[in-house]
Design a protein around this motif. Structure first.
Motif, PDB file in Angstrom:
ATOM      1  N   GLY A 183       0.857  -1.192   0.000  1.00  0.00           N
ATOM      2  CA  GLY A 183       0.000   0.000   0.000  1.00  0.00           C
ATOM      3  C   GLY A 183       0.885   1.231   0.000  1.00  0.00           C
ATOM      4  N   ALA A 184       1.221   1.702   1.192  1.00  0.00           N
ATOM      5  CA  ALA A 184       2.070   2.894   1.314  1.00  0.00           C
ATOM      6  C   ALA A 184       3.471   2.642   0.768  1.00  0.00           C
ATOM      7  N   GLY A 185       3.857   1.378   0.656  1.00  0.00           N
ATOM      8  CA  GLY A 185       5.187   1.046   0.148  1.00  0.00           C
ATOM      9  C   GLY A 185       6.148   0.550   1.213  1.00  0.00           C
ATOM     10  N   GLN A 186       5.719   0.580   2.480  1.00  0.00           N
ATOM     11  CA  GLN A 186       6.591   0.092   3.559  1.00  0.00           C
ATOM     12  C   GLN A 186       6.890  -1.398   3.380  1.00  0.00           C
ATOM     13  N   TRP A 187       5.835  -2.184   3.105  1.00  0.00           N
ATOM     14  CA  TRP A 187       6.033  -3.625   2.964  1.00  0.00           C
ATOM     15  C   TRP A 187       6.835  -3.937   1.702  1.00  0.00           C
ATOM     16  N   GLY A 188       6.506  -3.293   0.587  1.00  0.00           N
ATOM     17  CA  GLY A 188       7.250  -3.521  -0.646  1.00  0.00           C
ATOM     18  C   GLY A 188       8.722  -3.204  -0.480  1.00  0.00           C
ATOM     19  N   SER A 189       9.018  -2.103   0.224  1.00  0.00           N
ATOM     20  CA  SER A 189      10.418  -1.718   0.475  1.00  0.00           C
ATOM     21  C   SER A 189      11.123  -2.770   1.329  1.00  0.00           C
TER      22      SER A 189
END
Length: 450
Positions: free
Chosen positions: A137-143
């Motif tokens: 979502g916000a990109g925390q997990w993807g990062s």
């Protein structure tokens, strides 16, 4: 003597085991069901998506699971994380309460997410997987997964919710720097993405849609598996390093929390902090009130229905018994992108049903006001997600100011906002609105429950 501000553990104090709360609960949570047969899901059903080690952790009845040394080696880059006493915030609020926060923003990507990304990448690599797909979502997990994949030489492919992809370009750059490929979701690359775009060409996306795309891609590639950043039991298990460290740090501080507050989207950061304290509560060693806080625009615990539902929009995942707003629910594109999920972790939903935790929902203007207040006192700008916990924390501290109670409040500051500053810009410019979920929208969405 100067008053202590932070409680720091040595690397030798890094937990050697994750904690599984299920054996200590009065009754076990309901099992996931196969979407076709509606029978409980077996290990073979999950094998196309997850490596065997993670499937075993998903269903384990062991109270503790050993953390592999190869995982602890990477954890040492930032763990143990510090516990802070928020003395400046206490002073600014004029409260007799003692406020502590466990700070996960010291990780390489600035949030709690690598606590599970690292073991997930490790177990996949150990079983010969070469590529991981995921949503963010916000990109925390993807990062976090991009970072973890770089540690073990895996390819990483991420579908990022379109609203966040547009709002947070630096997260995409962070993922790409770690070596990931990033797509806005919904995309033209998958059947589920194309189906959404056909009906809604301007779709802002949702975590449910992005999960469908990532799951679809993983299921079609024998060398790929899917990695999830929240919701499932093994993810919450990995996050318990947070609470285990915090318990040791409270012993150093000579204190015990009366109230524990965490933000909840899918539930991983909340469970990670709360579960070890819930163990102590169930054993009668302490008695904290444990409070989950969610956005008023996406209130799965406080207004969702406790029912079996799909974890994704296209209906590709097993059916999970959880508090849900309906798998077709598309939340407003609020700034706390990490909390925009239609369901709540089945384990946290079950614990809520057992009456072991409380929940409340707060609008984003009050949350960002709390974030600004915290930043000006403590010097850390909190990510939009933990501002929900901070808002509830400040509410509790101000109640203590009225009653004179010297309560001890613990909150989870699960990440910083260095890449979320446009959200603060919207708040400071007076352009932020509170999106309340209407009863009509909720009823329409819940009508889609399987």
């Amino acid at each position: 003597m100067a008053e202590q501000t932070k409680y720091v553990l040595d690397e030798s104090d890094l937990p050697t085991q994750w904690y599984n709360v299920i054996p200590d609960l009065p009754e076990p949570p309901p099992p996931p069901l196969h979407p076709g047969t509606r029978e409980p899901v077996g290990p073979d059903d999950l094998a196309p998506l997850f490596p065997q080690a993670l499937i075993a952790q998903e269903v384990t009845t062991d109270r503790y699971v050993d953390i592999p040394e190869e995982v602890r080696e990477v954890y040492r880059l930032w763990r143990p994380s510090p516990l802070f006493r928020a003395r400046r915030l206490e002073k600014a609020l004029g409260t007799p309460a003692r406020i502590y926060y466990k700070y996960e923003g010291v990780s390489p990507v600035g949030s709690h997410k690598p606590n599970t990304a690292v073991p997930q990448a490790f177990y996949n690599a150990a079983e010969g997987v070469t590529r991981l797909t995921t949503e963010t979502g916000a990109g925390q997990w993807g990062s976090a997964l991009a970072f973890a994949c770089a540690q073990y030489g895996l390819e990483c492919e991420v579908w990022q919710v379109r609203a966040s992809y547009d709002q947070k370009p630096y997260r995409k750059l962070m993922m790409e720097t770690f070596g990931a490929t990033v797509h806005p979701s919904p995309s033209e690359l998958t059947e589920s993405g194309r189906a959404i775009l056909k009906d809604h060409p301007d779709s802002t996306g949702s975590l449910g849609i992005a999960i469908s795309e990532a799951v679809e891609q993983a299921a079609q590639d024998p060398d790929a598996r899917y990695a999830l950043g929240s919701v499932l039991n093994h993810v919450l298990l990995h996050q318990t390093v947070i609470g285990e460290e915090a318990l040791r740090q409270f012993r150093l501080a000579g204190d015990t929390p009366d109230v524990l507050v965490g933000c909840t989207g899918g539930g991983s950061n909340f469970g990670g902090l709360a579960f070890p304290f819930l163990r102590e509560k169930l054993a009668g060693r302490m008695d904290p009130v444990i409070r989950a806080v969610e956005p008023a625009a996406c209130p799965s615990l406080t207004r969702g229905k406790y029912a079996y539902d799909f974890g994704d929009t296209a209906g590709l995942t097993p059916l999970l018994k959880m508090h849900t707003l309906g798998h077709e629910f598309i939340p407003d594109p609020i700034h706390a992108g990490g909390l925009r999920y239609h369901g709540m972790s089945p384990l946290i939903s079950h614990i809520y049903e057992l009456g072991l935790i409380e929940a409340l929902a707060i609008g984003q203007q009050e949350c960002f006001a709390a974030g600004v207040r915290f930043a000006r006192a403590e010097g850390i700008i909190p990510a939009p997600e933990p501002t929900h916990a901070l808002a509830a924390c400040i509410q509790e501290a101000l109640r203590c100011k009225e009653t004179g109670e010297e309560k001890v409040i613990l909150t989870a500051l699960c990440g910083h906002a260095h890449l979320d500053l446009p959200a603060y810009g919207a708040y400071l410019a007076g352009n932020m609105v509170d999106d309340e979920l209407s009863e009509a929208t909720l009823e329409t969405s819940l009508a889609t429950l399987p």
